[in-house]
Scaffold this motif. Structure first.
Motif, PDB file in Angstrom:
ATOM      1  N   VAL A  82       0.850  -1.192   0.000  1.00  0.00           N
ATOM      2  CA  VAL A  82       0.000   0.000   0.000  1.00  0.00           C
ATOM      3  C   VAL A  82       0.884   1.240   0.000  1.00  0.00           C
ATOM      4  N   TYR A  83       0.557   2.181  -0.865  1.00  0.00           N
ATOM      5  CA  TYR A  83       1.351   3.393  -1.047  1.00  0.00           C
ATOM      6  C   TYR A  83       0.597   4.566  -0.445  1.00  0.00           C
ATOM      7  N   GLN A  84       1.208   5.227   0.540  1.00  0.00           N
ATOM      8  CA  GLN A  84       0.555   6.361   1.183  1.00  0.00           C
ATOM      9  C   GLN A  84       0.741   7.629   0.358  1.00  0.00           C
ATOM     10  N   VAL A  85      -0.369   8.285   0.041  1.00  0.00           N
ATOM     11  CA  VAL A  85      -0.375   9.564  -0.660  1.00  0.00           C
ATOM     12  C   VAL A  85      -0.723  10.658   0.342  1.00  0.00           C
ATOM     13  N   TYR A  86       0.222  11.564   0.569  1.00  0.00           N
ATOM     14  CA  TYR A  86      -0.062  12.746   1.385  1.00  0.00           C
ATOM     15  C   TYR A  86      -0.625  13.786   0.427  1.00  0.00           C
ATOM     16  N   VAL A  87      -1.929  13.978   0.471  1.00  0.00           N
ATOM     17  CA  VAL A  87      -2.654  14.639  -0.610  1.00  0.00           C
ATOM     18  C   VAL A  87      -2.090  16.018  -0.947  1.00  0.00           C
ATOM     19  N   ARG A  88      -1.671  16.790   0.027  1.00  0.00           N
ATOM     20  CA  ARG A  88      -1.168  18.135  -0.224  1.00  0.00           C
ATOM     21  C   ARG A  88       0.136  18.130  -1.031  1.00  0.00           C
ATOM     22  N   SER A  89       0.838  17.018  -0.997  1.00  0.00           N
ATOM     23  CA  SER A  89       2.213  17.005  -1.495  1.00  0.00           C
ATOM     24  C   SER A  89       2.466  16.005  -2.617  1.00  0.00           C
ATOM     25  N   PHE A  90       1.415  15.445  -3.204  1.00  0.00           N
ATOM     26  CA  PHE A  90       1.636  14.422  -4.227  1.00  0.00           C
ATOM     27  C   PHE A  90       1.665  15.016  -5.630  1.00  0.00           C
ATOM     28  N   ALA A  91       0.610  15.709  -6.013  1.00  0.00           N
ATOM     29  CA  ALA A  91       0.556  16.300  -7.357  1.00  0.00           C
ATOM     30  C   ALA A  91      -0.514  17.389  -7.374  1.00  0.00           C
ATOM     31  N   ASP A  92      -0.177  18.522  -7.983  1.00  0.00           N
ATOM     32  CA  ASP A  92      -1.044  19.704  -8.027  1.00  0.00           C
ATOM     33  C   ASP A  92      -1.587  19.865  -9.449  1.00  0.00           C
ATOM     34  N   SER A  93      -2.910  19.879  -9.597  1.00  0.00           N
ATOM     35  CA  SER A  93      -3.506  19.977 -10.939  1.00  0.00           C
ATOM     36  C   SER A  93      -3.831  21.408 -11.353  1.00  0.00           C
ATOM     37  N   ASP A  94      -4.032  22.306 -10.366  1.00  0.00           N
ATOM     38  CA  ASP A  94      -4.568  23.620 -10.710  1.00  0.00           C
ATOM     39  C   ASP A  94      -3.592  24.779 -10.504  1.00  0.00           C
ATOM     40  N   GLY A  95      -2.369  24.479 -10.095  1.00  0.00           N
ATOM     41  CA  GLY A  95      -1.360  25.521 -10.016  1.00  0.00           C
ATOM     42  C   GLY A  95      -1.359  26.357  -8.765  1.00  0.00           C
ATOM     43  N   ASP A  96      -2.087  25.943  -7.723  1.00  0.00           N
ATOM     44  CA  ASP A  96      -2.093  26.730  -6.486  1.00  0.00           C
ATOM     45  C   ASP A  96      -0.977  26.312  -5.527  1.00  0.00           C
ATOM     46  N   GLY A  97      -0.155  25.365  -5.948  1.00  0.00           N
ATOM     47  CA  GLY A  97       0.959  24.936  -5.121  1.00  0.00           C
ATOM     48  C   GLY A  97       0.621  23.880  -4.102  1.00  0.00           C
ATOM     49  N   VAL A  98      -0.641  23.422  -4.082  1.00  0.00           N
ATOM     50  CA  VAL A  98      -1.100  22.405  -3.136  1.00  0.00           C
ATOM     51  C   VAL A  98      -1.637  21.215  -3.924  1.00  0.00           C
ATOM     52  N   GLY A  99      -1.232  20.017  -3.540  1.00  0.00           N
ATOM     53  CA  GLY A  99      -1.730  18.815  -4.202  1.00  0.00           C
ATOM     54  C   GLY A  99      -3.227  18.671  -4.049  1.00  0.00           C
ATOM     55  N   ASP A 100      -3.831  17.895  -4.949  1.00  0.00           N
ATOM     56  CA  ASP A 100      -5.285  17.757  -4.953  1.00  0.00           C
ATOM     57  C   ASP A 100      -5.686  16.417  -5.568  1.00  0.00           C
ATOM     58  N   LEU A 101      -6.998  16.131  -5.552  1.00  0.00           N
ATOM     59  CA  LEU A 101      -7.477  14.842  -6.047  1.00  0.00           C
ATOM     60  C   LEU A 101      -7.256  14.665  -7.547  1.00  0.00           C
ATOM     61  N   PRO A 102      -7.551  15.663  -8.389  1.00  0.00           N
ATOM     62  CA  PRO A 102      -7.239  15.470  -9.815  1.00  0.00           C
ATOM     63  C   PRO A 102      -5.742  15.252 -10.054  1.00  0.00           C
ATOM     64  N   GLY A 103      -4.912  15.874  -9.231  1.00  0.00           N
ATOM     65  CA  GLY A 103      -3.482  15.642  -9.349  1.00  0.00           C
ATOM     66  C   GLY A 103      -3.134  14.189  -9.067  1.00  0.00           C
ATOM     67  N   ILE A 104      -3.725  13.629  -8.016  1.00  0.00           N
ATOM     68  CA  ILE A 104      -3.500  12.214  -7.721  1.00  0.00           C
ATOM     69  C   ILE A 104      -3.937  11.349  -8.897  1.00  0.00           C
ATOM     70  N   THR A 105      -5.132  11.637  -9.419  1.00  0.00           N
ATOM     71  CA  THR A 105      -5.651  10.842 -10.532  1.00  0.00           C
ATOM     72  C   THR A 105      -4.689  10.859 -11.711  1.00  0.00           C
ATOM     73  N   SER A 106      -4.106  12.019 -11.987  1.00  0.00           N
ATOM     74  CA  SER A 106      -3.201  12.135 -13.135  1.00  0.00           C
ATOM     75  C   SER A 106      -1.920  11.340 -12.946  1.00  0.00           C
ATOM     76  N   ARG A 107      -1.533  11.056 -11.718  1.00  0.00           N
ATOM     77  CA  ARG A 107      -0.290  10.349 -11.439  1.00  0.00           C
ATOM     78  C   ARG A 107      -0.508   8.888 -11.043  1.00  0.00           C
ATOM     79  N   LEU A 108      -1.726   8.396 -11.116  1.00  0.00           N
ATOM     80  CA  LEU A 108      -1.978   6.994 -10.769  1.00  0.00           C
ATOM     81  C   LEU A 108      -1.174   6.019 -11.629  1.00  0.00           C
ATOM     82  N   PRO A 109      -0.923   6.315 -12.916  1.00  0.00           N
ATOM     83  CA  PRO A 109      -0.087   5.379 -13.686  1.00  0.00           C
ATOM     84  C   PRO A 109       1.288   5.141 -13.055  1.00  0.00           C
TER      85      PRO A 109
END
Length: 528
Positions: free
Chosen positions: A17-44
């Motif tokens: 199991v891979y822990q995703v710290y949501v704020r720090s995984f991937a940012d989709s909208d450019g606000d500098g904070v990770g988010d759910l769409p960012g996670i989705t984009s990096r699931l591969p």
């Protein structure tokens, strides 16, 4: 593949199991904070890495005083991280890629902005609204008891009418009173809400802390000791004193998890829950994973062990002995969002990385589940975050360096910050080091000597034996400085000493570093 209808081979028993710290995984909208769409984009990336599931830290509506662990609404997504539609999209994409999704649940406390706590403040002393939390009176100039907050300072805050409320963490996180039937009823509804949306499991935050001794008596401490609510988990090979902890690990908590087990079973045989339970012994940890309670509990003893063959062997032996009577699968973890990254704990630099890779190889060979923390597959170390950028509430309360250093956002590509973390050109919410260019996913992909390719190889090979090697572990004696064990056809040797040692006979499947003159110091190997 495992039969998911067979409780002895449920997917989580041998999962990575891979822990995703949501704020720090991937940012989709450019606000500098990770988010759910960012996670989705990096699931591969996670699918290519070879993990079985991801655990996502809290993304619910929250004022973010403790980065999401202060929940104001358990049934919605904070706009900082996206929307419920984004959560549904993430679940759908993960399942397409064969990944399970575990979400974080925070039942010990709410945010001060939760509708229940706002109602409690408005209603006043003695009201049903206040009865959902732990409000108490105290004589003038005194506190209700001597308990301290995990984040430092007293565990009590006074409100305008003179009463005090308990918060074992930040003052913005009031503890719930689980003896009030409204509280367990609400959380069962929350479980069903997310199960209906398709989540595969829950990580239960502070699972050992829901109930406190009903009297809320003082904590007993020695003459030279101060009250503390900090975690005391350790597996020790020598006798030690046990702390008095009236705020943790009370017997009533197990009835909650028996009820939750029924809710999970109703949703299907492939739903699970894992406890974050900081307990004082392996046996008390195993109590959370009895057949009618939760499915797993984090084994923090592996994380807390020193770089030592004796310490590692003790943890393995104690853990397997503790979970065997209840038929549970053990868990193993080296890092998470609350502790110093293990490469740094093991000395940092080349030595710390070598030891980290070796400990990972040992962990992945053991029966049960391994939990990885984002960025460890890149060999990331703890970052010395400048004081002006620190945001951990424990730092803000105590002035002591907190957990920000393990929460620095992921480097994905490019030669300078933000390393493709998001579309913005500037630094993310916690600045990244200027020397991470060689550590990005992009830079390490295809490099046979990289930590990323080492993790990919280890996880690929692990799939060949994880379900077939059995649960029995035979400890081998190859010297005081060597950890060695056999599991089915696999022999694992870790050299924790200062000089090379000889290798047993066998085909080398994978080593954590070059094999020169036998097995070098700070190196591990899998043999068949």
């Amino acid at each position: 593949m495992a039969d998911l209808n067979d409780p002895t081979t449920s997917w989580w028993r041998n999962a990575v199991v891979y822990q995703v710290y949501v704020r720090s995984f991937a940012d989709s909208d450019g606000d500098g904070v990770g988010d759910l769409p960012g996670i989705t984009s990096r699931l591969p990336h996670l699918a290519e890495l070879g993990v079985d599931a991801l655990w996502i830290t809290p993304f619910y509506t929250s004022p973010q005083h403790d980065h999401g662990y202060d929940v104001a609404d358990y049934r919605d997504v904070d706009p900082l991280f996206g929307s419920l539609t984004d959560a549904d999209d993430l679940l759908a994409r993960a399942h397409e890629l064969g990944l399970r999704v575990i979400v974080d649940l925070v039942p010990n406390h709410t945010s001060e902005e939760h509708e229940w706590f706002r109602a409690a403040l408005a209603a006043g002393p003695g009201s049903p609204e206040r009865a959902r939390y732990l409000f108490r009176d105290a004589p003038e100039g005194e506190l209700p008891n001597n308990w301290s907050s995990v984040f430092g300072g007293p565990a009590w805050t006074q409100v305008d009418d003179g009463q005090w409320y308990l918060h074992l963490f930040d003052s913005t996180q009031p503890d719930l009173d689980w003896r009030n039937p409204e509280v367990p009823a609400m959380f069962e509804d929350v479980l069903r809400f997310w199960l209906d949306r398709g989540v595969d499991g829950f990580r239960v935050d502070v699972a050992h802390g829901l109930f406190k001794e009903a009297s809320l008596r003082d904590q007993e401490v020695g003459e030279d000791e101060r009250p503390t609510s900090g975690a005391t988990t350790e597996h020790s090979m020598v006798e030690r004193d046990f702390k008095d902890e009236p705020m943790w690990d009370q017997p009533e908590v197990h009835e909650v998890y028996r009820s939750w087990s029924k809710v999970l079973d109703e949703a299907g045989p492939d739903r699970m829950a894992v406890a974050e339970a900081w307990t004082q012994t392996p046996e008390s940890m195993a109590a959370f994973v009895r057949p009618d309670e939760l499915d797993q509990a984090f084994n923090f003893a592996w994380l807390l062990a020193d770089w030592s063959a004796e310490a590692f062997a003790g943890v393995i032996t104690d853990t397997l002995a503790a979970v065997a009577p209840v038929g549970a699968s053990p868990t193993w973890v080296l890092s998470n969002h609350d502790v110093v990254r293990h490469v740094t704990r093991y000395g940092g630099g080349a030595q710390g990385l070598a030891r980290g890779r070796a400990a990972t190889l040992a962990m992945l060979a053991l029966p049960g589940s391994s939990y990885l923390y984002q960025g460890e597959e890149l060999g990331l170390e703890q970052v010395d975050v400048a004081p002006e950028h620190r945001q951990d509430p424990s730092y803000l309360r105590t002035g002591e360096v907190g957990r920000d250093g393990c929460r620095v956002p992921m480097p994905w590509g490019g030669s300078e910050p933000p390393y493709d973390f998001g579309p913005a050109a500037g630094q993310p919410w916690i600045p990244q080091p200027a020397d991470w260019a060689a550590l990005t996913v992009e830079a390490q992909t295809g490099d046979p000597g990289s930590t990323l390719e080492f993790y990919r190889s280890a996880l690929r090979l692990r799939r060949e034996f994880a379900w077939t090697a059995g649960d029995a572990v035979e400890m081998l004696d190859l010297g005081a400085e060597v950890l060695a064990f056999r599991r089915g056809p696999l022999t694992v040797v870790v050299n924790c000493g200062d000089s090379a040692v000889g290798l047993p006979e066998g085909e080398v499947l994978l080593a954590s570093g070059p094999l020169e003159g036998g097995l070098p110091a700070d190196t591990a190997v899998w043999l068949r």
